[in-house]
Design a protein around this motif. Structure first.
Motif, mmCIF file in Angstrom:
data_model
loop_
_atom_site.group_PDB
_atom_site.id
_atom_site.type_symbol
_atom_site.label_atom_id
_atom_site.label_comp_id
_atom_site.label_asym_id
_atom_site.label_seq_id
_atom_site.Cartn_x
_atom_site.Cartn_y
_atom_site.Cartn_z
ATOM 1 N N TYR A 30 50.610 42.054 31.980
ATOM 2 C CA TYR A 30 49.103 41.866 31.855
ATOM 3 C C TYR A 30 48.597 43.240 32.086
ATOM 4 N N GLU A 31 49.398 44.096 32.754
ATOM 5 C CA GLU A 31 48.788 45.498 32.955
ATOM 6 C C GLU A 31 49.046 46.413 31.485
ATOM 7 N N GLN A 32 50.239 46.168 30.857
ATOM 8 C CA GLN A 32 50.425 46.724 29.519
ATOM 9 C C GLN A 32 49.437 46.289 28.639
ATOM 10 N N ARG A 33 48.910 45.010 28.758
ATOM 11 C CA ARG A 33 48.140 44.428 27.434
ATOM 12 C C ARG A 33 46.437 44.565 27.931
ATOM 13 N N GLU A 34 46.435 45.310 29.255
ATOM 14 C CA GLU A 34 45.090 45.732 29.842
ATOM 15 C C GLU A 34 44.266 44.555 29.969
ATOM 16 N N LEU A 35 44.999 43.440 30.562
ATOM 17 C CA LEU A 35 44.307 42.325 31.071
ATOM 18 C C LEU A 35 43.747 42.196 32.449
ATOM 19 N N ILE A 36 44.494 43.216 33.024
ATOM 20 C CA ILE A 36 43.991 43.568 34.357
ATOM 21 C C ILE A 36 43.550 45.027 34.631
ATOM 22 N N PRO A 37 42.958 45.288 35.577
ATOM 23 C CA PRO A 37 42.610 46.701 35.526
ATOM 24 C C PRO A 37 43.923 47.527 36.060
ATOM 25 N N LYS A 38 43.910 48.553 35.296
ATOM 26 C CA LYS A 38 44.899 49.753 35.606
ATOM 27 C C LYS A 38 45.165 49.926 37.084
ATOM 28 N N PRO A 39 45.917 49.729 37.808
ATOM 29 C CA PRO A 39 46.020 50.029 39.430
ATOM 30 C C PRO A 39 46.270 51.600 39.531
ATOM 31 N N ASP A 40 45.568 52.160 40.549
ATOM 32 C CA ASP A 40 45.840 53.515 40.815
ATOM 33 C C ASP A 40 47.251 53.560 41.446
ATOM 34 N N ILE A 48 48.644 50.596 43.386
ATOM 35 C CA ILE A 48 47.893 50.162 44.379
ATOM 36 C C ILE A 48 47.192 48.943 43.919
ATOM 37 N N PHE A 49 47.592 47.689 44.238
ATOM 38 C CA PHE A 49 46.945 46.666 43.734
ATOM 39 C C PHE A 49 45.819 45.981 44.853
ATOM 40 N N THR A 50 44.753 45.483 44.479
ATOM 41 C CA THR A 50 43.793 45.092 45.421
ATOM 42 C C THR A 50 43.728 43.133 45.228
ATOM 43 N N GLN A 51 42.952 42.622 45.803
ATOM 44 C CA GLN A 51 42.657 41.189 45.573
ATOM 45 C C GLN A 51 42.119 40.941 44.331
ATOM 46 N N ARG A 52 40.981 41.843 43.788
ATOM 47 C CA ARG A 52 40.563 42.027 42.568
ATOM 48 C C ARG A 52 41.868 41.600 41.432
ATOM 49 N N HIS A 53 42.955 42.200 41.636
ATOM 50 C CA HIS A 53 44.031 41.990 40.578
ATOM 51 C C HIS A 53 44.543 40.732 40.541
ATOM 52 N N ILE A 54 44.773 40.053 42.038
ATOM 53 C CA ILE A 54 45.232 38.811 42.113
ATOM 54 C C ILE A 54 44.274 37.739 41.521
ATOM 55 N N ASP A 55 42.778 38.118 41.711
ATOM 56 C CA ASP A 55 41.794 37.218 41.233
ATOM 57 C C ASP A 55 41.852 37.037 39.783
ATOM 58 N N GLN A 56 42.088 38.193 39.063
ATOM 59 C CA GLN A 56 42.027 38.290 37.682
ATOM 60 C C GLN A 56 43.508 37.875 37.014
ATOM 61 N N ILE A 57 44.665 37.810 37.789
ATOM 62 C CA ILE A 57 45.575 37.171 37.317
ATOM 63 C C ILE A 57 45.440 35.776 37.597
ATOM 64 N N THR A 58 44.952 35.263 38.596
ATOM 65 C CA THR A 58 44.539 33.824 38.776
ATOM 66 C C THR A 58 43.773 33.253 37.367
ATOM 67 N N PHE A 59 42.752 33.969 37.178
ATOM 68 C CA PHE A 59 41.769 33.576 36.165
ATOM 69 C C PHE A 59 42.514 33.585 34.801
ATOM 70 N N LEU A 60 43.379 34.399 34.622
ATOM 71 C CA LEU A 60 44.402 34.504 33.359
ATOM 72 C C LEU A 60 45.198 33.082 33.395
ATOM 73 N N LYS A 61 45.771 32.894 34.473
ATOM 74 C CA LYS A 61 46.645 31.614 34.552
ATOM 75 C C LYS A 61 45.796 30.461 34.242
ATOM 76 N N ARG A 62 44.805 30.316 34.898
ATOM 77 C CA ARG A 62 43.954 29.019 34.641
ATOM 78 C C ARG A 62 43.364 28.997 33.192
ATOM 79 N N ALA A 63 43.007 30.066 32.689
ATOM 80 C CA ALA A 63 42.414 29.918 31.322
ATOM 81 C C ALA A 63 43.562 29.933 30.398
ATOM 82 N N GLN A 64 44.827 30.232 30.568
ATOM 83 C CA GLN A 64 46.023 29.769 29.720
ATOM 84 C C GLN A 64 46.394 28.223 29.936
ATOM 85 N N GLN A 65 46.353 27.723 31.212
ATOM 86 C CA GLN A 65 46.320 26.333 31.126
ATOM 87 C C GLN A 65 45.293 25.492 30.489
ATOM 88 N N LEU A 66 44.093 26.061 30.071
ATOM 89 C CA LEU A 66 43.264 25.375 29.354
ATOM 90 C C LEU A 66 43.351 25.575 27.795
#
Length: 149
Positions: A30-40, A48-66
């Motif tokens: 996901y990082e390579q495909r620029e689907l999540i923000p590039k972490p510092d 350095i990952f934050t909750q924002r990364h986790i939320d975005q990955i969760t969003f990606l997985k839910r969208a894939q399920q649809l």
């Protein structure tokens, strides 16, 4: 860099993967495909990952399920960041996905019906040369000719 994250909970890639219920390779992809923000990175090189990364990955997985593809999800994320986007644009994307899914369901139902007919007309005691399933796959009977459409 550390000051920037002083009051923010940060995570290593393994923790992010566990919290988002994916594996580490998925996070990297996901990082390579620029689907999540590039972490510092820390001075040590760890991301350095934050909750924002986790939320975005969760969003990606839910969208894939649809049924959304990663390319479609990227478009949705880009629309999310565009302050000029309205909900109607997102609705259009969802309607298009609905139409795609409906077509796939129709196609699968047609395949199911054809397979049911082939199975029903197959007599197990026939010689293999008279097998209606093989004849259909070879295009030698009416069902097989319809498969080309």
């Amino acid at each position: 860099m550390d000051e920037k994250y002083q009051d923010i909970t940060t995570y290593k890639i393994g923790e992010v993967a566990k919290r988002a219920d994916v594996n580490k390779e998925t996070v990297r992809y996901y990082e390579q495909r620029e689907l999540i923000p590039k972490p510092d990175r820390r001075r040590s090189g760890y991301r350095i990952f934050t909750q924002r990364h986790i939320d975005q990955i969760t969003f990606l997985k839910r969208a894939q399920q649809l049924g959304f593809t990663l390319t479609e999800i990227k478009e949705l994320l880009d629309l999310r960041l565009d302050e000029n986007t309205t909900c109607s644009k997102i609705k259009e994307e969802a309607q298009q996905k609905y139409q795609d899914v409906s077509k796939k369901i129709h196609d699968l139902q047609r395949i199911q019906e054809t397979l049911t007919n082939l199975i029903d007309c197959c007599s197990e005691d026939r010689p293999i040369g008279d097998c209606p399933i093989l004849e259909a796959l070879e295009g030698k009977n009416e069902t097989g000719k319809q498969l080309r459409k």
